[in-house]
Design an enzyme around this catalytic site. Structure first.
Site, PDB file in Angstrom:
ATOM      1  N   LYS A 181       0.775  -1.132  -0.295  1.00  0.00           N
ATOM      2  CA  LYS A 181       0.061   0.004   0.079  1.00  0.00           C
ATOM      3  C   LYS A 181       0.790   1.179  -0.101  1.00  0.00           C
ATOM      4  CE  LYS A 181      -1.872   3.062   2.167  1.00  0.00           C
ATOM      5  NZ  LYS A 181      -1.676   4.287   1.987  1.00  0.00           N
ATOM      6  N   SER A 235       3.685   7.210  10.860  1.00  0.00           N
ATOM      7  CA  SER A 235       3.532   8.013  12.183  1.00  0.00           C
ATOM      8  C   SER A 235       3.214   6.995  13.381  1.00  0.00           C
ATOM      9  CB  SER A 235       2.380   9.131  12.021  1.00  0.00           C
ATOM     10  OG  SER A 235       1.186   8.248  11.901  1.00  0.00           O
ATOM     11  N   THR A 238      -0.628   6.090  13.497  1.00  0.00           N
ATOM     12  CA  THR A 238      -1.342   5.153  12.745  1.00  0.00           C
ATOM     13  C   THR A 238      -0.557   3.735  12.971  1.00  0.00           C
ATOM     14  OG1 THR A 238      -1.341   6.677  11.012  1.00  0.00           O
ATOM     15  CG2 THR A 238      -1.075   4.382  10.293  1.00  0.00           C
ATOM     16  N   GLU A 256       8.730   1.322  11.807  1.00  0.00           N
ATOM     17  CA  GLU A 256       9.599   2.315  11.750  1.00  0.00           C
ATOM     18  C   GLU A 256       9.032   3.525  11.933  1.00  0.00           C
ATOM     19  OE1 GLU A 256      11.820   5.078  11.071  1.00  0.00           O
ATOM     20  OE2 GLU A 256      12.069   4.246   8.794  1.00  0.00           O
ATOM     21  N   CYS A 289      13.167  10.990   8.873  1.00  0.00           N
ATOM     22  CA  CYS A 289      12.780  10.523  10.124  1.00  0.00           C
ATOM     23  C   CYS A 289      14.136  10.434  10.777  1.00  0.00           C
ATOM     24  CB  CYS A 289      12.263   9.182  10.089  1.00  0.00           C
ATOM     25  SG  CYS A 289      12.883   7.957   9.340  1.00  0.00           S
ATOM     26  N   GLU A 386       7.612  15.509  16.951  1.00  0.00           N
ATOM     27  CA  GLU A 386       8.056  15.554  15.634  1.00  0.00           C
ATOM     28  C   GLU A 386       7.314  16.632  14.711  1.00  0.00           C
ATOM     29  OE1 GLU A 386       9.878  12.173  12.544  1.00  0.00           O
ATOM     30  OE2 GLU A 386       7.885  12.014  13.286  1.00  0.00           O
TER      31      GLU A 386
END
Length: 491
Positions: A181, A235, A238, A256, A289, A386
């Protein structure tokens, strides 16, 4: 009505799903805009329940034959797959630059070669996953790495091609079949991977790509009990939702996630070198990130460091990512620009000192000035959360114990950077609670090494044997050395 193909800067790419070896249309679509200039690139197929079901069904059907191949036989397919990526190198560069805003120069010299290596390296490494023997007094143990089954791979928009292949390489090499996805805001290079798989002759169903939003397509995908693994980069909120959903079906997940990594500058650091590296934290418009976003600078060298880094930042070339001279491109989406600005506004309202930047850049609506905020509290929002944009913070410290406490003083733990005399910096780095940390360097990576975070920055590790530990079921086959006779004792 959606076109059968999209023409993006002369590159033809399908907007449709890739399921069971063929393109599949959808009655629903979403608009895709370029972050460069907000122009409409076209309509892309939205993954509905029927498409997710078809993709998982195709992957499950292809799994027995694909998993039954030897690692060497799968390597033949995967090497061809990597070759097809190489043949389309220019297309991948142009597509990702246009739909994700990634620098064209970075795509050419970094991302596309790495994407090919992600496939070939893991295909080669899978050859070493032979039965591992453990010999004991009682038995011979043969430890196997068997493929897990159907794998869901969900990737983010900040580096779609690299992160898709980073997961696809070990998943396919291990013998799994996959449903990808891709990110809604940047799906085109993942779509092109479907063409590469088809041209390479990967059997239908081995690789499936279903486009769409996280709330629609992603939610349907991760809730399917037929999955054996879910690998997600994105994130924290999520990931929490995925974990809860997958937990109902006991599906193992690898995450991750975000970073709020420290960039430590000790008093004995090479200040100019540290400042030059510090300016790299603005690459990809800060949408990285693993970047060090919290600068922790010893009070004795604060002013020198700020002056040196300002000098490098002022020289950064901000503009169109398709220009190979550009060093900082656009932010991915207007919503992300608003998010970045709101962080900066709240920080300044809370007393932060603006050293540079702090507003949009005149080049375009989705461009933002490299920004540095000083005099920020350790417990402030801008330090603890973040931002995922070209916004950094700067705090000072006076002792090793203080900087270690500050470095460890967030809920994140992905990466880190520490500049100083090598022995001193290494000592500090070893005490920072993070998944990895660079000493007097940044960005050095090797596919054999583990990658991942702790705390809210992730669960599990990717790279080398760690990828295979996740994408495989580890099984122990036990053969006794002496004839075994069952016996029962009765009282």
């Amino acid at each position: 009505m959606m076109n059968d193909t999209l023409n993006v800067a002369g590159i033809i790419v399908s907007p449709h799903h890739y399921i069971d070896g063929q393109r599949v249309v959808s009655d629903e679509t979403f608009d895709l805009f370029s972050p460069i200039d907000q122009r409409l690139l076209g309509q892309v197929a939205e993954g509905l329940a029927e498409h997710v079901d078809a993709a998982i069904t195709a992957a499950a059907r292809a799994y027995p034959a694909w998993s039954a191949l030897s690692a060497a036989e799968r390597k033949v397919y995967l090497d061809r797959f990597a070759d097809e990526i190489g043949k389309r190198a220019d297309a991948f560069c142009i597509l990702e630059s246009n739909d994700a805003g990634v620098l064209l120069s970075r795509m050419k010299h970094g991302v596309v070669p790495r994407a090919m290596l992600n496939i070939t390296w893991f295909a080669e490494h899978a050859l070493t996953l032979q039965d591992h023997a453990i010999d004991t007094e009682q038995a011979h143990h043969m430890v196997r790495h068997d493929p897990a089954g159907v794998v869901a791979i969900i990737t983010p928009w900040n580096s779609p091609l690299m992160l898709a292949t980073w997961k696809l390489g070990p998943a396919l090499a291990a013998g799994n079949t996959v449903v990808v996805k891709p990110p809604e805001w940047a799906p085109l290079t993942s779509s092109l991977l479907g063409d590469c798989a088809h041209a390479a002759g990967l059997p239908p169903g081995v690789l499936n790509i279903v486009q769409g939003s996280g709330t629609k397509t992603g939610a349907r995908l991760v809730s399917d009990p037929r999955l054996a693994r879910i690998s997600f980069t994105g994130s924290v909120p999520t990931a929490k939702w995925i974990a809860q959903t997958a937990g109902a079906n006991l599906i193992p997940c690898s995450f991750e996630l975000g970073g709020k990594s420290p960039f430590i500058v000790l008093a004995d650091a090479d200040i100019d070198n540290a400042a030059a590296t510090g300016a790299l934290m603005y690459r990809n418009a800060g949408q990285v990130c693993l970047a060090g976003t919290r600068f922790l600078v010893h009070a004795l060298v604060r002013d020198r460091f700020i002056a040196a880094m300002r000098n490098y930042v002022e020289k950064l070339n901000i503009g169109d990512p398709r220009d190979e001279a550009t060093e900082v491109g656009p932010i991915i989406h207007p919503r992300q620009v608003e998010r970045v600005q709101s962080f900066v506004d709240r920080a300044i309202a809370g007393g932060a000192e603006l050293l540079w930047g702090g507003a949009g850049h005149p080049f375009g609506a989705q461009y933002y000035q490299p920004t540095m905020l000083a005099n920020v509290r350790q417990d402030s929002e801008i330090v603890q959360n973040e931002v995922f944009g070209p916004v950094l913070t700067l705090q000072t410290f006076h002792s090793d114990d203080e900087v270690i406490a500050m470095a460890n003083g967030t809920d994140y733990g992905l990466g880190g950077v520490c500049y100083g005399e090598t022995e001193h910096a290494t000592h500090i780095a070893q005490q920072v609670r993070t998944g990895f940390i660079w000493v007097n360097s940044f960005g050095i990576r090797d596919l054999a090494a583990p990658f991942g975070g702790i705390k809210r920055s992730g669960v599990g590790r990717e790279g080398g044997e760690w990828s295979f530990e996740f994408f495989c079921d580890v099984k122990d086959v036990i053969v006794p050395k002496k004839p075994f006779r069952a016996s029962f004792s009765h009282r």
